[in-house]
Motif scaffolding. Structure first.
Motif, PDB file in Angstrom:
ATOM      1  N   ASP A 136       0.862  -1.306  -0.039  1.00 45.89           N
ATOM      2  CA  ASP A 136      -0.015  -0.008   0.095  1.00 45.89           C
ATOM      3  C   ASP A 136       0.899   1.268   0.075  1.00 45.89           C
ATOM      4  O   ASP A 136       0.390   2.349  -0.666  1.00 45.89           O
ATOM      5  N   ASN A 137       1.990   1.198   0.517  1.00 45.45           N
ATOM      6  CA  ASN A 137       2.828   2.489   0.935  1.00 45.45           C
ATOM      7  C   ASN A 137       3.546   2.715  -0.366  1.00 45.45           C
ATOM      8  O   ASN A 137       4.414   3.700  -0.539  1.00 45.45           O
ATOM      9  N   ALA A 138       3.822   1.619  -1.217  1.00 44.57           N
ATOM     10  CA  ALA A 138       4.712   1.575  -2.551  1.00 44.57           C
ATOM     11  C   ALA A 138       4.710   2.768  -3.310  1.00 44.57           C
ATOM     12  O   ALA A 138       5.327   3.652  -3.722  1.00 44.57           O
ATOM     13  N   VAL A 139       3.273   3.266  -3.611  1.00 48.03           N
ATOM     14  CA  VAL A 139       2.802   4.509  -4.361  1.00 48.03           C
ATOM     15  C   VAL A 139       3.245   5.660  -3.802  1.00 48.03           C
ATOM     16  O   VAL A 139       3.966   6.396  -4.428  1.00 48.03           O
ATOM     17  N   ALA A 140       3.178   5.827  -2.455  1.00 48.50           N
ATOM     18  CA  ALA A 140       3.611   7.088  -1.821  1.00 48.50           C
ATOM     19  C   ALA A 140       4.965   7.143  -1.618  1.00 48.50           C
ATOM     20  O   ALA A 140       5.669   8.327  -1.781  1.00 48.50           O
ATOM     21  N   GLU A 141       5.752   6.152  -1.429  1.00 42.91           N
ATOM     22  CA  GLU A 141       6.903   6.084  -1.374  1.00 42.91           C
ATOM     23  C   GLU A 141       7.704   6.466  -2.649  1.00 42.91           C
ATOM     24  O   GLU A 141       8.670   7.337  -2.864  1.00 42.91           O
ATOM     25  N   SER A 142       7.221   5.811  -3.897  1.00 41.91           N
ATOM     26  CA  SER A 142       7.599   6.275  -5.219  1.00 41.91           C
ATOM     27  C   SER A 142       7.536   7.754  -5.338  1.00 41.91           C
ATOM     28  O   SER A 142       8.324   8.647  -6.012  1.00 41.91           O
ATOM     29  N   PHE A 143       6.281   8.245  -5.161  1.00 42.18           N
ATOM     30  CA  PHE A 143       5.952   9.894  -5.323  1.00 42.18           C
ATOM     31  C   PHE A 143       6.885  10.526  -4.695  1.00 42.18           C
ATOM     32  O   PHE A 143       7.391  11.528  -5.271  1.00 42.18           O
ATOM     33  N   PHE A 144       7.128  10.446  -3.252  1.00 41.24           N
ATOM     34  CA  PHE A 144       7.641  11.314  -2.487  1.00 41.24           C
ATOM     35  C   PHE A 144       9.529  11.009  -3.106  1.00 41.24           C
ATOM     36  O   PHE A 144      10.244  11.957  -2.856  1.00 41.24           O
ATOM     37  N   SER A 201      10.365  10.711  -6.175  1.00 43.27           N
ATOM     38  CA  SER A 201      10.618  11.634  -7.142  1.00 43.27           C
ATOM     39  C   SER A 201      10.616  13.019  -6.874  1.00 43.27           C
ATOM     40  O   SER A 201      11.252  13.720  -7.349  1.00 43.27           O
ATOM     41  N   LEU A 202       9.591  13.114  -5.957  1.00 41.47           N
ATOM     42  CA  LEU A 202       9.410  14.852  -5.554  1.00 41.47           C
ATOM     43  C   LEU A 202      10.793  15.221  -4.961  1.00 41.47           C
ATOM     44  O   LEU A 202      11.144  16.341  -5.334  1.00 41.47           O
ATOM     45  N   LYS A 203      11.290  14.380  -4.047  1.00 40.70           N
ATOM     46  CA  LYS A 203      12.675  14.719  -3.367  1.00 40.70           C
ATOM     47  C   LYS A 203      13.698  14.866  -4.381  1.00 40.70           C
ATOM     48  O   LYS A 203      14.441  15.778  -4.327  1.00 40.70           O
ATOM     49  N   GLY A 204      13.835  13.855  -5.447  1.00 45.37           N
ATOM     50  CA  GLY A 204      14.967  14.067  -6.472  1.00 45.37           C
ATOM     51  C   GLY A 204      14.814  15.315  -7.176  1.00 45.37           C
ATOM     52  O   GLY A 204      15.740  15.974  -7.660  1.00 45.37           O
ATOM     53  N   HIS A 221      17.364  18.594  -7.389  1.00 40.65           N
ATOM     54  CA  HIS A 221      17.057  19.173  -8.732  1.00 40.65           C
ATOM     55  C   HIS A 221      17.365  18.308 -10.077  1.00 40.65           C
ATOM     56  O   HIS A 221      18.254  18.840 -10.855  1.00 40.65           O
ATOM     57  N   GLN A 222      16.970  17.082  -9.936  1.00 36.91           N
ATOM     58  CA  GLN A 222      17.340  16.167 -11.114  1.00 36.91           C
ATOM     59  C   GLN A 222      16.153  15.938 -11.710  1.00 36.91           C
ATOM     60  O   GLN A 222      14.852  16.073 -11.501  1.00 36.91           O
ATOM     61  N   ASP A 223      16.352  15.595 -12.981  1.00 36.66           N
ATOM     62  CA  ASP A 223      15.188  15.652 -13.939  1.00 36.66           C
ATOM     63  C   ASP A 223      14.603  14.125 -13.885  1.00 36.66           C
ATOM     64  O   ASP A 223      15.455  13.243 -13.534  1.00 36.66           O
TER      65      ASP A 223
END
Length: 70
Positions: free
Chosen positions: A50-58, A60-63, A68-70
């Protein structure tokens, strides 16, 4: 911290694991004390995917925002 640093006008979803600190009465009372503006969301018991989607999103957001990575 999000509530203290922002003027919350729409519903804020607080998503977490099922850790004892997030499931405690003290913590849930704090969330309920914001006139329904904070809704608690937890992963389902025994289903850590259940948490995999949120972890992936954050990740990407952090990166993008912090590193400042594309």
């Amino acid at each position: 911290m999000a509530i203290r640093s922002n003027n919350i006008t729409d519903t804020l979803v607080f998503h977490s694991d099922r850790g004892s600190k997030y499931a405690s009465y003290d913590f849930t009372d704090i969330l309920k004390g914001h006139n329904g503006l904070v809704v608690q969301s937890m992963i389902r018991k025994g289903n850590y995917w259940d948490n995999a989607v949120a972890e992936s999103f954050f990740k990407s957001l952090k990166g993008e925002w912090i590193y400042h990575q594309d």
